[in-house]
Motif scaffolding. Structure first.
Motif, short mmCIF file in Angstrom:
data_model
loop_
_atom_site.label_atom_id
_atom_site.label_comp_id
_atom_site.label_asym_id
_atom_site.label_seq_id
_atom_site.Cartn_x
_atom_site.Cartn_y
_atom_site.Cartn_z
N PRO B 43 0.99 -1.10 0.18
CA PRO B 43 -0.02 -0.07 0.05
C PRO B 43 0.84 1.19 -0.11
N ILE B 44 0.19 2.40 -0.59
CA ILE B 44 0.83 3.53 -0.24
C ILE B 44 0.07 4.21 0.85
N ILE B 45 0.72 5.12 1.65
CA ILE B 45 0.06 5.70 2.80
C ILE B 45 0.14 7.26 2.49
N GLY B 72 4.69 0.44 0.65
CA GLY B 72 5.22 1.09 -0.79
C GLY B 72 5.98 2.54 -0.41
N ALA B 73 5.14 3.20 -0.02
CA ALA B 73 5.63 4.66 0.09
C ALA B 73 4.85 5.32 1.35
N SER B 101 -2.37 -0.57 -3.44
CA SER B 101 -3.44 -0.19 -2.78
C SER B 101 -3.22 1.08 -1.98
N ILE B 102 -4.15 1.71 -1.46
CA ILE B 102 -4.38 3.13 -0.90
C ILE B 102 -4.72 2.95 0.53
N ILE B 103 -3.90 3.64 1.34
CA ILE B 103 -4.47 4.02 2.50
C ILE B 103 -4.46 5.24 3.08
N ALA B 104 -5.44 6.09 3.40
CA ALA B 104 -5.48 7.29 3.68
C ALA B 104 -5.37 7.55 5.15
N VAL B 105 -4.85 8.44 5.63
CA VAL B 105 -4.82 8.80 7.14
C VAL B 105 -5.11 10.20 7.31
N PHE B 144 -8.85 0.28 -1.17
CA PHE B 144 -8.75 1.44 -0.33
C PHE B 144 -9.17 1.34 1.14
N ILE B 145 -8.34 1.55 1.86
CA ILE B 145 -8.55 1.94 3.45
C ILE B 145 -8.45 3.28 4.02
#
Ligand SMILES: [Fe+2]
Lengths: 177, 406
Positions: B43-45, B72-73, B101-105, B144-145
């Motif tokens: 995932p990218i954060i 990943g980054a 994949s994407i993780i939004a924080v 997507f998380i």
């Protein structure tokens, strides 16, 4: 169990009456909008605030549609032109929903609240279009009927009656043409 | 009758939400498993500086320890007002680092940016403009998380993203069910460091979502269930969240409330309060939560004043008392006074928050000048939220609401 060859596809029936009524209403609304742009200053102001070329379409998923085009200082009803891309498209999810709304069984605001239709495309102009539709409906319909279609019916004035007459003449003219 | 019928089955309604929700202590630790369930392992954060500086990303990164999932980054430079430029930058990082994949924080901005990145990656484009508006997206998106760090917007369960385009000077709005994340994770560690005033403002945003959802034109039994649960959680926890930010239970309750309110309003829609709040934000940069908090009582008063046009709405505001004040107050208040009492209770909450952390209760305290009220009113009339108002709102009426709140 039935043999595999006994399972047949079912071709959808045609709701020809609902489709016809919707088509007629689309024609009325389209001509109404075109006329309103010419005679109603509020509508003109709204449409003029849109981008130079702007298309608005009302359609039924898998059914009839109507296309309005703003171009070079005119706001034109283009009928059931094939639409690949409209800036804003108001779609009824099913012909039955469109029919129930056109015949006043479900009010337009209620249909929106129910999610029986959806808007595809830019949301920037939705409110503007709704305001125009409200004017067009009061142009087309006597107040006691318009009540079923919009949230608040404005007071009837002599000017409105004259405008309504002009709209009917225009629609009649559009129908013969 | 002592109790009005609160749950109403509309003639027709739709409710949509497909987000899996994970809430609780050490909830972050489920991320690697949830990713593997979605077939993702790199995932990218996406987050912003504030979140990174508060040390929150460390919690997320640490949750991967002991697993074979590689991050990943981490992109931690999302600005406050996100734009298509940043979205494209992040998409380049995503591609270069071969993420899947994407993780939004973060708060609204990081989450919206991540939604934009997901569009750009999925549609393999660098031009978000083409996909602006409602239902312009068709392809299934990347896993997507979302991990919210404020308890307010409910963006973790809404299908909208707003991203600025500075070149064209437009705010691009994207709406599609496809924008919903697969998973929303509520972990109290992520909201604990929020300062009191932001806690109050975002909490009031969530409160406004639940109130507007409860009286909204698309309200239905499902949105009602979520909205009323959210209101109860907020009325019981918002004050403590402000005075005792380190209280994990309270933080988790507020995070749940914001999510519940998000589920409710994204299906039941908001109305005059959000329309005027959006406009105040657009014209005078009043933070969204603060604008809602100020305008909520005035919006409700407006609806009561128009009860001849929409008597139902007034009834809903009467029932609201049960949820904003609790059953005791509801029963002790004579039916004819309930609507006014609902508003009085909301005012007492915002008044308390003002005392505790300086949350503004008037537009004049929030950076709005009187000469701007007219343009705010005009802007509000073009806000999409108004199409879901139960009554038609004229320019004069919008201005009157704003003047009262000024
Ligand atoms: Fe909001």
């Amino acid at each position: 169990m039935k043999a595999i060859s006994e399972f047949k596809e079912i071709v959808p029936g045609k709701k020809w009456f609902e489709t016809l009524v919707t088509r007629v209403f689309f024609f009325f609304i389209g001509m109404g909008m075109q006329t309103a742009y010419r005679i109603d200053p509020d509508v003109k102001k709204e449409v003029d605030s849109w981008p130079e070329t702007f298309s608005f379409c009302m359609s039924v998923v898998g059914g009839p549609s109507m296309l309005m085009l703003k171009k070079e200082g005119s706001f034109q009803y283009l009928g059931e032109k094939e639409v690949f891309y409209a800036d804003v498209e108001m779609c009824w999810k099913n012909i039955t929903f469109a029919y129930l709304v056109m015949t006043g069984r479900i009010s337009v605001p209620n249909a929106v609240y129910h999610n029986r239709q959806f808007v595809r495309g830019s949301l920037l102009y939705t409110m503007s279009i709704i305001r125009i539709m409200n004017v067009v409906q009061t142009l087309l319909l006597p107040n006691f009927i318009a009540r079923f279609y919009i949230k608040e019916v404005p007071k009837l004035t002599f000017k409105k009656l004259v405008n309504r007459a002009i709209t009917y003449v225009n629609i009649g003219y559009g129908a013969i043409k | 009758m002592l109790f009005k019928k609160n749950v109403v089955i509309p003639e027709y309604y739709e409710f949509f939400n497909s987000v899996k929700i994970v809430s609780g202590y050490k909830a972050l630790e489920t991320i690697p498993f949830e990713l593997s369930r979605l077939g993702a392992k790199r995932p990218i954060i996406i987050t912003d500086k504030g979140v990174a500086q508060a040390g929150l990303i460390k919690h997320v990164v640490d949750s991967f320890a002991g697993t074979d999932t590689v991050i990943g980054a981490v992109f931690d430079e999302t600005p406050q007002d996100s734009s298509n430029v940043v979205v494209n930058q992040i998409a380049n990082v995503y591609r270069a680092q071969k993420c899947d994949s994407i993780i939004a924080v973060g708060g609204g901005s990081a989450i919206d940016t991540a939604k934009g990145v997901n569009i750009v990656i999925t549609e393999d484009t660098d031009d978000l403009l083409k996909f602006m508006g409602n239902y312009r997206l068709n392809k299934p998106m990347k896993p997507f998380i979302v991990i919210p760090t404020t308890a307010g917007t409910g963006s973790e369960v809404t299908m909208v993203a707003v991203i600025a385009n500075p070149e064209k000077n437009v705010k691009m709005v994207f709406t599609s069910e496809l924008l919903l994340p697969e998973i929303a994770i509520l972990d109290p560690r992520m909201t604990m460091s929020m300062p009191p005033k932001i806690t109050a403002a975002t909490g009031m945003d969530a409160f406004t979502h639940s109130v507007e959802a409860f009286i909204g034109t698309q309200k239905n039994p499902i949105s009602d269930a979520f909205a009323t649960a959210a209101m109860e959680l907020i009325r019981n926890n918002i004050i403590t969240a402000v005075t005792d930010g380190g209280n994990k239970d309270v933080r988790l309750a507020m995070a749940n409330a914001a999510l519940l309110a998000g589920l409710a309003f994204s299906n039941s829609m908001v109305g005059i309060v959000h329309a005027t709040a959006h406009a105040s934000g657009g014209v005078c940069h009043v933070p969204h939560g603060i604008a809602n908090s100020i305008l909520l009582p005035y919006g409700l008063e407006f609806y009561i004043g128009k009860s001849d046009k929409s008597p139902k709405t007034k009834e809903y505001i009467e029932s609201l008392l049960m949820h904003v004040a609790g059953p005791e107050v509801y029963v002790q208040t004579p039916p004819a006074e309930r609507a006014a009492k609902s508003i009085a209770v909301i005012r007492s909450i915002t008044g308390e928050l003002k005392k505790l952390c300086g949350l503004p209760v008037r537009l004049s305290e929030a950076g709005v000048t009187e000469d701007k009220l007219e343009i705010i009113a005009k802007t509000a009339l073009n806000d999409g939220a108004l199409s879901f108002s139960p009554v038609e709102v004229s320019y004069e009426e919008a201005l009157k609401i704003l003047k009262a709140a000024y």
